[in-house]
Write a protein that holds these residues in place. Sequence first.
Motif, PDB file in Angstrom:
ATOM      1  N   UNK A   1       0.869  -1.176   0.000  1.00  0.00           N
ATOM      2  CA  UNK A   1       0.000   0.000   0.000  1.00  0.00           C
ATOM      3  C   UNK A   1       0.907   1.227   0.000  1.00  0.00           C
ATOM      4  N   UNK A   2       0.878   1.980  -1.093  1.00  0.00           N
ATOM      5  CA  UNK A   2       1.770   3.130  -1.273  1.00  0.00           C
ATOM      6  C   UNK A   2       1.079   4.465  -1.040  1.00  0.00           C
ATOM      7  N   UNK A   3      -0.238   4.512  -1.199  1.00  0.00           N
ATOM      8  CA  UNK A   3      -0.952   5.771  -0.978  1.00  0.00           C
ATOM      9  C   UNK A   3      -2.403   5.467  -0.605  1.00  0.00           C
ATOM     10  N   UNK A   4      -2.998   6.418   0.111  1.00  0.00           N
ATOM     11  CA  UNK A   4      -4.378   6.294   0.570  1.00  0.00           C
ATOM     12  C   UNK A   4      -5.152   7.516   0.104  1.00  0.00           C
ATOM     13  N   UNK A   5      -6.361   7.296  -0.370  1.00  0.00           N
ATOM     14  CA  UNK A   5      -7.268   8.377  -0.733  1.00  0.00           C
ATOM     15  C   UNK A   5      -8.532   8.185   0.108  1.00  0.00           C
ATOM     16  N   UNK A   6      -8.727   9.063   1.101  1.00  0.00           N
ATOM     17  CA  UNK A   6      -9.856   8.957   2.013  1.00  0.00           C
ATOM     18  C   UNK A   6     -11.131   9.448   1.358  1.00  0.00           C
ATOM     19  N   UNK A   7     -12.231   8.773   1.630  1.00  0.00           N
ATOM     20  CA  UNK A   7     -13.559   9.141   1.130  1.00  0.00           C
ATOM     21  C   UNK A   7     -14.299   9.812   2.295  1.00  0.00           C
ATOM     22  N   UNK A   8     -14.092  11.114   2.452  1.00  0.00           N
ATOM     23  CA  UNK A   8     -14.588  11.842   3.615  1.00  0.00           C
ATOM     24  C   UNK A   8     -16.100  11.762   3.750  1.00  0.00           C
ATOM     25  N   UNK A   9     -16.808  11.674   2.652  1.00  0.00           N
ATOM     26  CA  UNK A   9     -18.274  11.635   2.714  1.00  0.00           C
ATOM     27  C   UNK A   9     -18.814  10.313   3.270  1.00  0.00           C
ATOM     28  N   UNK A  10     -17.941   9.338   3.513  1.00  0.00           N
ATOM     29  CA  UNK A  10     -18.388   8.047   4.044  1.00  0.00           C
ATOM     30  C   UNK A  10     -18.296   7.968   5.565  1.00  0.00           C
ATOM     31  N   UNK A  11     -17.815   9.018   6.222  1.00  0.00           N
ATOM     32  CA  UNK A  11     -17.703   8.999   7.686  1.00  0.00           C
ATOM     33  C   UNK A  11     -19.090   8.745   8.288  1.00  0.00           C
TER      34      UNK A  11
ATOM     35  N   UNK B   1     -21.644  -0.592  22.034  1.00  0.00           N
ATOM     36  CA  UNK B   1     -20.766   0.573  22.047  1.00  0.00           C
ATOM     37  C   UNK B   1     -20.946   1.387  20.779  1.00  0.00           C
ATOM     38  N   UNK B   2     -20.023   2.298  20.543  1.00  0.00           N
ATOM     39  CA  UNK B   2     -20.104   3.209  19.402  1.00  0.00           C
ATOM     40  C   UNK B   2     -18.856   3.090  18.553  1.00  0.00           C
ATOM     41  N   UNK B   3     -19.020   3.284  17.236  1.00  0.00           N
ATOM     42  CA  UNK B   3     -17.929   3.143  16.281  1.00  0.00           C
ATOM     43  C   UNK B   3     -18.044   4.244  15.227  1.00  0.00           C
ATOM     44  N   UNK B   4     -16.906   4.820  14.863  1.00  0.00           N
ATOM     45  CA  UNK B   4     -16.830   5.728  13.725  1.00  0.00           C
ATOM     46  C   UNK B   4     -16.112   4.973  12.614  1.00  0.00           C
ATOM     47  N   UNK B   5     -16.685   4.960  11.421  1.00  0.00           N
ATOM     48  CA  UNK B   5     -16.050   4.293  10.286  1.00  0.00           C
ATOM     49  C   UNK B   5     -15.814   5.292   9.164  1.00  0.00           C
ATOM     50  N   UNK B   6     -14.800   4.995   8.361  1.00  0.00           N
ATOM     51  CA  UNK B   6     -14.501   5.773   7.161  1.00  0.00           C
ATOM     52  C   UNK B   6     -13.935   4.824   6.109  1.00  0.00           C
ATOM     53  N   UNK B   7     -14.333   5.050   4.875  1.00  0.00           N
ATOM     54  CA  UNK B   7     -13.845   4.248   3.756  1.00  0.00           C
ATOM     55  C   UNK B   7     -12.730   4.993   3.037  1.00  0.00           C
TER      56      UNK B   7
ATOM     57  N   UNK C   1     -11.028  -0.333  -2.540  1.00  0.00           N
ATOM     58  CA  UNK C   1     -11.751   0.097  -1.349  1.00  0.00           C
ATOM     59  C   UNK C   1     -11.222  -0.617  -0.112  1.00  0.00           C
ATOM     60  N   UNK C   2     -11.443   0.003   1.032  1.00  0.00           N
ATOM     61  CA  UNK C   2     -11.194  -0.584   2.345  1.00  0.00           C
ATOM     62  C   UNK C   2     -11.942   0.288   3.345  1.00  0.00           C
ATOM     63  N   UNK C   3     -12.109  -0.205   4.553  1.00  0.00           N
ATOM     64  CA  UNK C   3     -12.785   0.549   5.594  1.00  0.00           C
ATOM     65  C   UNK C   3     -12.022   0.384   6.900  1.00  0.00           C
ATOM     66  N   UNK C   4     -11.877   1.491   7.637  1.00  0.00           N
ATOM     67  CA  UNK C   4     -11.321   1.406   8.987  1.00  0.00           C
ATOM     68  C   UNK C   4     -12.372   1.893   9.980  1.00  0.00           C
ATOM     69  N   UNK C   5     -12.199   1.493  11.233  1.00  0.00           N
ATOM     70  CA  UNK C   5     -13.131   1.896  12.276  1.00  0.00           C
ATOM     71  C   UNK C   5     -12.406   2.289  13.544  1.00  0.00           C
ATOM     72  N   UNK C   6     -12.969   3.239  14.236  1.00  0.00           N
ATOM     73  CA  UNK C   6     -12.474   3.708  15.527  1.00  0.00           C
ATOM     74  C   UNK C   6     -13.545   3.421  16.568  1.00  0.00           C
ATOM     75  N   UNK C   7     -13.193   2.731  17.639  1.00  0.00           N
ATOM     76  CA  UNK C   7     -14.129   2.592  18.750  1.00  0.00           C
ATOM     77  C   UNK C   7     -14.223   3.942  19.447  1.00  0.00           C
ATOM     78  N   UNK C   8     -15.439   4.330  19.802  1.00  0.00           N
ATOM     79  CA  UNK C   8     -15.664   5.586  20.504  1.00  0.00           C
ATOM     80  C   UNK C   8     -16.112   5.296  21.932  1.00  0.00           C
TER      81      UNK C   8
END
Length: 121
Positions: free
Chosen positions: A46-56, A70-76, A86-93
């Motif tokens: 993986x050499x570069x990432x392009x975040x899809x801000x509208x998917x938050x 619990x609560x989770x914030x995700x972004x693709x 595509x890929x998705x990451x998540x943050x526990x809140x």
Amino acid sequence: MTQMKTPFDIFLTKDYTKPTKEEQINYLKKHEQEMTKGVEGWNPKIKSIQWQWDTVDVGQIGNGTPQGGGWMLTIEGRFNEMKDSSFTIGFELKNEKSFPDMNNFYQMQDFRIEGGTKLYE
């Protein structure tokens, strides 16, 4: 619809302690380099990432109980400048009113190319 009686009634009807989607996006953008570096570190291909801000999205995690898990914030995102990736990451809140901890996020969806092909295992 309830009619407001004073200019201060808005403070009684809106929860100003809960970050808006725009505030969450702005927070993530401030930490974009940290997120990108973390994701790129998962795989040397993986050499570069392009975040899809509208998917938050912030949502409650289901665990089969009425109170939820619990609560989770995700972004693709996309990777390596590939339009169909595509890929998705998540943050526990801590709760729906909190911002994510940049030191604690997870890969929710593998690195994929359109059609469901999983890449870079």
